[in-house]
Write a protein that holds these residues in place. Sequence first.
Motif, PDB file in Angstrom:
ATOM      1  N   ALA A   1     -64.179 -25.412  26.953  1.00 55.81           N
ATOM      2  CA  ALA A   1     -63.161 -25.726  27.957  1.00 55.81           C
ATOM      3  C   ALA A   1     -62.901 -24.537  28.885  1.00 55.81           C
ATOM      4  O   ALA A   1     -62.652 -24.716  30.087  1.00 55.81           O
ATOM      5  CB  ALA A   1     -61.867 -26.142  27.262  1.00 55.81           C
ATOM      6  N   LEU A   2     -62.959 -23.326  28.344  1.00 54.85           N
ATOM      7  CA  LEU A   2     -62.706 -22.131  29.158  1.00 54.85           C
ATOM      8  C   LEU A   2     -63.856 -21.824  30.118  1.00 54.85           C
ATOM      9  O   LEU A   2     -63.658 -21.149  31.138  1.00 54.85           O
ATOM     10  CB  LEU A   2     -62.463 -20.912  28.250  1.00 54.85           C
ATOM     11  N   THR A   3     -65.058 -22.295  29.791  1.00 57.01           N
ATOM     12  CA  THR A   3     -66.204 -22.019  30.674  1.00 57.01           C
ATOM     13  C   THR A   3     -66.445 -23.139  31.692  1.00 57.01           C
ATOM     14  O   THR A   3     -67.092 -22.900  32.714  1.00 57.01           O
ATOM     15  CB  THR A   3     -67.485 -21.826  29.845  1.00 57.01           C
ATOM     16  N   VAL A   4     -65.941 -24.336  31.421  1.00 58.48           N
ATOM     17  CA  VAL A   4     -66.128 -25.447  32.375  1.00 58.48           C
ATOM     18  C   VAL A   4     -65.460 -25.094  33.703  1.00 58.48           C
ATOM     19  O   VAL A   4     -64.270 -24.828  33.763  1.00 58.48           O
ATOM     20  CB  VAL A   4     -65.537 -26.761  31.817  1.00 58.48           C
ATOM     21  N   GLY A   5     -66.238 -25.073  34.727  1.00 67.96           N
ATOM     22  CA  GLY A   5     -65.707 -24.782  36.058  1.00 67.96           C
ATOM     23  C   GLY A   5     -65.372 -23.317  36.300  1.00 67.96           C
ATOM     24  O   GLY A   5     -64.808 -22.981  37.340  1.00 67.96           O
ATOM     25  N   SER A   6     -65.681 -22.451  35.348  1.00 74.25           N
ATOM     26  CA  SER A   6     -65.360 -21.031  35.517  1.00 74.25           C
ATOM     27  C   SER A   6     -66.630 -20.202  35.354  1.00 74.25           C
ATOM     28  O   SER A   6     -67.029 -19.869  34.233  1.00 74.25           O
ATOM     29  CB  SER A   6     -64.296 -20.600  34.495  1.00 74.25           C
ATOM     30  N   VAL A   7     -67.238 -19.857  36.470  1.00 74.88           N
ATOM     31  CA  VAL A   7     -68.444 -19.024  36.430  1.00 74.88           C
ATOM     32  C   VAL A   7     -68.118 -17.664  35.835  1.00 74.88           C
ATOM     33  O   VAL A   7     -68.903 -17.094  35.077  1.00 74.88           O
ATOM     34  CB  VAL A   7     -69.028 -18.873  37.852  1.00 74.88           C
ATOM     35  N   ARG A   8     -66.916 -17.167  36.135  1.00 77.11           N
ATOM     36  CA  ARG A   8     -66.525 -15.841  35.657  1.00 77.11           C
ATOM     37  C   ARG A   8     -66.485 -15.820  34.123  1.00 77.11           C
ATOM     38  O   ARG A   8     -66.958 -14.861  33.500  1.00 77.11           O
ATOM     39  CB  ARG A   8     -65.162 -15.476  36.234  1.00 77.11           C
ATOM     40  N   ASN A   9     -65.923 -16.851  33.524  1.00 77.49           N
ATOM     41  CA  ASN A   9     -65.881 -16.900  32.059  1.00 77.49           C
ATOM     42  C   ASN A   9     -67.262 -17.060  31.459  1.00 77.49           C
ATOM     43  O   ASN A   9     -67.546 -16.537  30.375  1.00 77.49           O
ATOM     44  CB  ASN A   9     -64.979 -18.052  31.603  1.00 77.49           C
ATOM     45  N   THR A  10     -68.120 -17.811  32.147  1.00 74.16           N
ATOM     46  CA  THR A  10     -69.506 -17.972  31.670  1.00 74.16           C
ATOM     47  C   THR A  10     -70.231 -16.632  31.697  1.00 74.16           C
ATOM     48  O   THR A  10     -70.993 -16.303  30.785  1.00 74.16           O
ATOM     49  CB  THR A  10     -70.246 -19.005  32.531  1.00 74.16           C
ATOM     50  N   VAL A  11     -69.971 -15.858  32.737  1.00 68.25           N
ATOM     51  CA  VAL A  11     -70.573 -14.515  32.836  1.00 68.25           C
ATOM     52  C   VAL A  11     -70.060 -13.629  31.704  1.00 68.25           C
ATOM     53  O   VAL A  11     -70.824 -12.850  31.110  1.00 68.25           O
ATOM     54  CB  VAL A  11     -70.276 -13.889  34.215  1.00 68.25           C
ATOM     55  N   VAL A  12     -68.753 -13.746  31.386  1.00 67.29           N
ATOM     56  CA  VAL A  12     -68.187 -12.973  30.279  1.00 67.29           C
ATOM     57  C   VAL A  12     -68.923 -13.324  28.989  1.00 67.29           C
ATOM     58  O   VAL A  12     -69.304 -12.433  28.207  1.00 67.29           O
ATOM     59  CB  VAL A  12     -66.676 -13.264  30.140  1.00 67.29           C
ATOM     60  N   LEU A  13     -69.130 -14.611  28.763  1.00 68.95           N
ATOM     61  CA  LEU A  13     -69.836 -15.058  27.557  1.00 68.95           C
ATOM     62  C   LEU A  13     -71.235 -14.461  27.494  1.00 68.95           C
ATOM     63  O   LEU A  13     -71.675 -13.967  26.454  1.00 68.95           O
ATOM     64  CB  LEU A  13     -69.892 -16.596  27.549  1.00 68.95           C
ATOM     65  N   LYS A  14     -71.932 -14.478  28.633  1.00 69.41           N
ATOM     66  CA  LYS A  14     -73.306 -13.942  28.670  1.00 69.41           C
ATOM     67  C   LYS A  14     -73.303 -12.430  28.471  1.00 69.41           C
ATOM     68  O   LYS A  14     -74.138 -11.880  27.745  1.00 69.41           O
ATOM     69  CB  LYS A  14     -73.963 -14.318  29.997  1.00 69.41           C
ATOM     70  N   ASP A  15     -72.334 -11.759  29.103  1.00 74.61           N
ATOM     71  CA  ASP A  15     -72.259 -10.295  28.980  1.00 74.61           C
ATOM     72  C   ASP A  15     -71.909  -9.861  27.558  1.00 74.61           C
ATOM     73  O   ASP A  15     -72.249  -8.752  27.145  1.00 74.61           O
ATOM     74  CB  ASP A  15     -71.225  -9.739  29.972  1.00 74.61           C
ATOM     75  N   TYR A  16     -71.215 -10.718  26.822  1.00 76.51           N
ATOM     76  CA  TYR A  16     -70.904 -10.418  25.426  1.00 76.51           C
ATOM     77  C   TYR A  16     -72.135 -10.562  24.531  1.00 76.51           C
ATOM     78  O   TYR A  16     -72.060 -10.288  23.330  1.00 76.51           O
ATOM     79  CB  TYR A  16     -69.810 -11.362  24.917  1.00 76.51           C
ATOM     80  N   GLY A  17     -73.248 -11.019  25.117  1.00 75.44           N
ATOM     81  CA  GLY A  17     -74.461 -11.237  24.341  1.00 75.44           C
ATOM     82  C   GLY A  17     -74.348 -12.403  23.377  1.00 75.44           C
ATOM     83  O   GLY A  17     -74.950 -12.408  22.299  1.00 75.44           O
ATOM     84  N   MET A  18     -73.585 -13.436  23.788  1.00 80.05           N
ATOM     85  CA  MET A  18     -73.270 -14.532  22.874  1.00 80.05           C
ATOM     86  C   MET A  18     -74.305 -15.660  22.880  1.00 80.05           C
ATOM     87  O   MET A  18     -74.279 -16.505  21.976  1.00 80.05           O
ATOM     88  CB  MET A  18     -71.900 -15.119  23.234  1.00 80.05           C
ATOM     89  N   VAL A  19     -75.190 -15.700  23.874  1.00 85.59           N
ATOM     90  CA  VAL A  19     -76.099 -16.844  23.986  1.00 85.59           C
ATOM     91  C   VAL A  19     -76.936 -17.037  22.720  1.00 85.59           C
ATOM     92  O   VAL A  19     -77.039 -18.159  22.197  1.00 85.59           O
ATOM     93  CB  VAL A  19     -76.986 -16.700  25.235  1.00 85.59           C
ATOM     94  N   PRO A  20     -77.540 -16.003  22.145  1.00 89.96           N
ATOM     95  CA  PRO A  20     -78.322 -16.226  20.913  1.00 89.96           C
ATOM     96  C   PRO A  20     -77.471 -16.744  19.759  1.00 89.96           C
ATOM     97  O   PRO A  20     -77.980 -17.470  18.899  1.00 89.96           O
ATOM     98  CB  PRO A  20     -78.876 -14.830  20.600  1.00 89.96           C
ATOM     99  N   TYR A  21     -76.194 -16.369  19.739  1.00 90.65           N
ATOM    100  CA  TYR A  21     -75.320 -16.815  18.649  1.00 90.65           C
ATOM    101  C   TYR A  21     -74.840 -18.245  18.868  1.00 90.65           C
ATOM    102  O   TYR A  21     -74.707 -19.029  17.915  1.00 90.65           O
ATOM    103  CB  TYR A  21     -74.127 -15.865  18.509  1.00 90.65           C
ATOM    104  N   ILE A  22     -74.564 -18.596  20.123  1.00 86.88           N
ATOM    105  CA  ILE A  22     -74.126 -19.963  20.431  1.00 86.88           C
ATOM    106  C   ILE A  22     -75.218 -20.961  20.040  1.00 86.88           C
ATOM    107  O   ILE A  22     -74.934 -22.049  19.522  1.00 86.88           O
ATOM    108  CB  ILE A  22     -73.780 -20.100  21.930  1.00 86.88           C
ATOM    109  N   LYS A  23     -76.495 -20.574  20.252  1.00 91.02           N
ATOM    110  CA  LYS A  23     -77.615 -21.476  19.920  1.00 91.02           C
ATOM    111  C   LYS A  23     -77.598 -21.893  18.454  1.00 91.02           C
ATOM    112  O   LYS A  23     -78.024 -22.993  18.116  1.00 91.02           O
ATOM    113  CB  LYS A  23     -78.955 -20.780  20.204  1.00 91.02           C
ATOM    114  N   ILE A  24     -77.111 -21.013  17.595  1.00 88.30           N
ATOM    115  CA  ILE A  24     -77.152 -21.275  16.151  1.00 88.30           C
ATOM    116  C   ILE A  24     -76.327 -22.517  15.794  1.00 88.30           C
ATOM    117  O   ILE A  24     -76.637 -23.234  14.846  1.00 88.30           O
ATOM    118  CB  ILE A  24     -76.651 -20.033  15.386  1.00 88.30           C
ATOM    119  N   PHE A  25     -75.281 -22.779  16.583  1.00 91.37           N
ATOM    120  CA  PHE A  25     -74.393 -23.903  16.273  1.00 91.37           C
ATOM    121  C   PHE A  25     -74.990 -25.254  16.635  1.00 91.37           C
ATOM    122  O   PHE A  25     -74.406 -26.290  16.308  1.00 91.37           O
ATOM    123  CB  PHE A  25     -73.049 -23.719  16.995  1.00 91.37           C
TER     124      PHE A  25
END
Length: 885
Positions: A518-542
């Motif tokens: 919900a926090l990333t929908v419509g928010s490019v800035r929050n999506t960038v925060v998620l990517k900068d945190y290096g979370m993409v490999p961890y999100i895939k696990i779910f």
Amino acid sequence: TLQWEVLGRQFVEYEQMAPFLIPEEQQRRLLDFLPPFLKAWEQSAGAIVFPNIQLLASEVSKLLTKEIKRNLNGKPAEEARLALEQLLQQKGEAEDGCLLLKSVYLLSQTDMRTMCNIIGSGLPAALMQCLYLFFTFPLKKTSDDGETSEDDTQTQEMLVKIMLNMYREEQGVEELLAADKLQSLIIATASLWDQCSHSWKVPTGRVLRTISKAQTKNSIVYLQAMDCIKIAIQNLFKLADTIPACDVCEAASIVLCFVKDSYPISSALLTEFENNDGYQLLLKIVLGCEGLQQNERDPYLDEILDMMTCLTTCGKTELKVSGNIVHPQLPHFNFEQTRSSGMTVKNLQAFQVLQSIFLKSNDQHLCGRILEAIGTIWAWDTVNFFLLEWTLQPINQFTDIIHFKPHPVQVQFFRLVESIVLDLSYVPHEILKKVQYLIKENTVPFCTLTALRCLLSMTKKDLLFSDIFRDSGLLGLLLALLRKQAKILRKSAGTHQPGVEEGNEKELNAVMLKMVAALTVGSVRNTVVLKDYGMVPYIKIFLDDECYRSATLSILEQLSVINYEEYMSIIIGALCSSTQGELHLKLDLLKSLLRILESPKSHSAFRTCSGFNGLLSLLSDMEGALQDPPSGLWAAVGQNCILELVFYTLQGITAALHLDPVNSNFFQRNGLFEKMAEDLGSLGCFWTQGEWQIPLSLEKIRTFGEFLDAAFCSSEPFPMWLKNCIWILNFLDHMVKGTLHLESYFKERKPEMGEASRDDQEGPQAQEEHPVAFKRPGNKLPASAPNCAIVHPGAVCVMVRLLPKLYKEGHSQLSQEIQCAVVDHIQSLVKSEKSRQVMCGSGLLSTIITSCQHAFRNESHPLHLPLTRVFEKLASQAIEPDVLR
């Protein structure tokens, strides 16, 4: 009518004679008149035609009052109570008292003028004295079985009904003031509640509540002058020390009724109540009711809480508070435009009692009722939230202790917090900080889960919360927690460890993912925060767990906004690495892919990430999946799910080709249509075992459209293999026209926490019915339809390559009939000049020759003529070199 006329004349005679009779004779004549009067009343079903009814009411009421006073005169209280009982009950030879009581009872139900005559007789004060004696001095004798007799009950009902009718009028209350028994009865309820007559408790409460609602200025002055409320409170304090608090509730509620109901006329009784520790008394009584079971709970406890809620608006002056509105706020919120409706909080002392109950009690019922009361106060006037929160800060304080409360109270509390945003359109920053702290501490997992759901609901209301919860650190907190959980999941992959991710923990992970989504929908800035945190490999696990998948895919879809290649790499990689049994995972990934492919900008990334090969590999992995009967691992899977997977795979390919010349050229140039035909042909429903049988002569050939209708819209028993073939050919037909990605044949699945997989659990009966054809195949054109638009000519070649495989041993005639229908349909597709131009260079001519040699060379074959016509039409446009060879 005649009976009433006779009675009327008799009463006129009584009136004329009365002045000349001695009192005893006058009384006897009136008593003799009453039995026929009552009999006439009963026979006329309550309808009365009696012109002198007011005078009769006055005479009868005066006589009843006189008899009551005579029986009370000079007797001690207990003796007087017994005398009243004998007077009014239907016992013995002397029934005069009962006769009078019944007459007054009936007359009190007629009209207002008659009631005024009864009230003016002095009866209100006399009956109040009776009630005082009946309540204060319990009966020493009952009937033989120990129960109150039927006559006693009837007498009580008549007495109470008369009093209720009299005391609901202000005149009736004023008449009471001539005697001292009103204040005596109120004080008696507060001091003798545990010693009084049990059978008279409820009636006394009803009568006193009726008097309370009809209070006048004079009655309030009278009660104040007698220190009635002060003495009652003192007695209730003593009573609360000697008997269980829940037993004091009814007596306390009666006293509180007089305080609350008098306020619109005068604040005197409320002031007396407050000055004598009335609020402390109520707090003591209510807190003493903690821990009661539902069947033990006193209904008057709820009445006290309701009256306390009403008292919060009782005050002389409006509260003036100026709060500091913390920004940002929702665009449509404007405190200056908040208008008061008049139902505003003016009595903070009363509200503090409610607040203290919640702070001190952990009882589910009490805490729940306090939260209901606060919601009611807010509903009365929006301003009340601000008046309370900027003074006593109830919600702010409750947040600190909510994790100690029972789970239902936690749920109710966070719904109340949620309503601040959803109903009041206000962002309570201080409260949200405390809620976020609760989530961070995670002292009670259920409380953390409930709090997070509350914030999730707010986030969905407005994009502003995406910024608020990022700046407050909530997004970073959630990402850190999800990283930790992803590592645990990765370590436990492939192993079953009891206790890992059980109960609330798994639900909490799911809600955290939904919150991040919900926090990333419509928010490019929050999506960038998620990517900068290096979370993409961890999100895939779910992705692997179905209860996490929807939110995980939503997060990844937001990632595509800033990096299509990374999204495509993850989804295509997950599709290719999924096992044969993970059908629902594949379906969910394909649906996500389709949503992203709606954007033309994603097509290039799809191609460069081997998207086409990835999707075609799904088809090749399903070799034999649709054979009848199913075998191997496919036997445990419903064919519904398999066909759905074929559909969404072909949809994904069509969507990637849609209006994209580069992708279309890539797909054609690399022979992927031929690969698609090969993979579809190996699904198990198409024939792959040698030559056709000798062709039969067909008397009637149905069109392709008729086959669709016959297969899915009638009771004709088509074999399963043929139905599956027709479905796939229908998919290809829509692919030819470039509309397959717009079609929808299958119901959406909505997995919930703990739900078992669906198609995997279906029994044989479910598999016998045809695949989820919840919607009839649409957009199909009959063979005669002109100018059919061909968007993807390669898909026509796929249909031609599958043509020889539309066969099944034992179904020769049906096989050849569907083959002819498909060829006729293909012929209709290339009928127009425009269509033939599109097909030029598609390789269809060579496909016809190589795929259908048997029919092409055999003039007696039913397909020979239609195939030749297709060939001639295409050859008239251009002959390709390989065709000449």
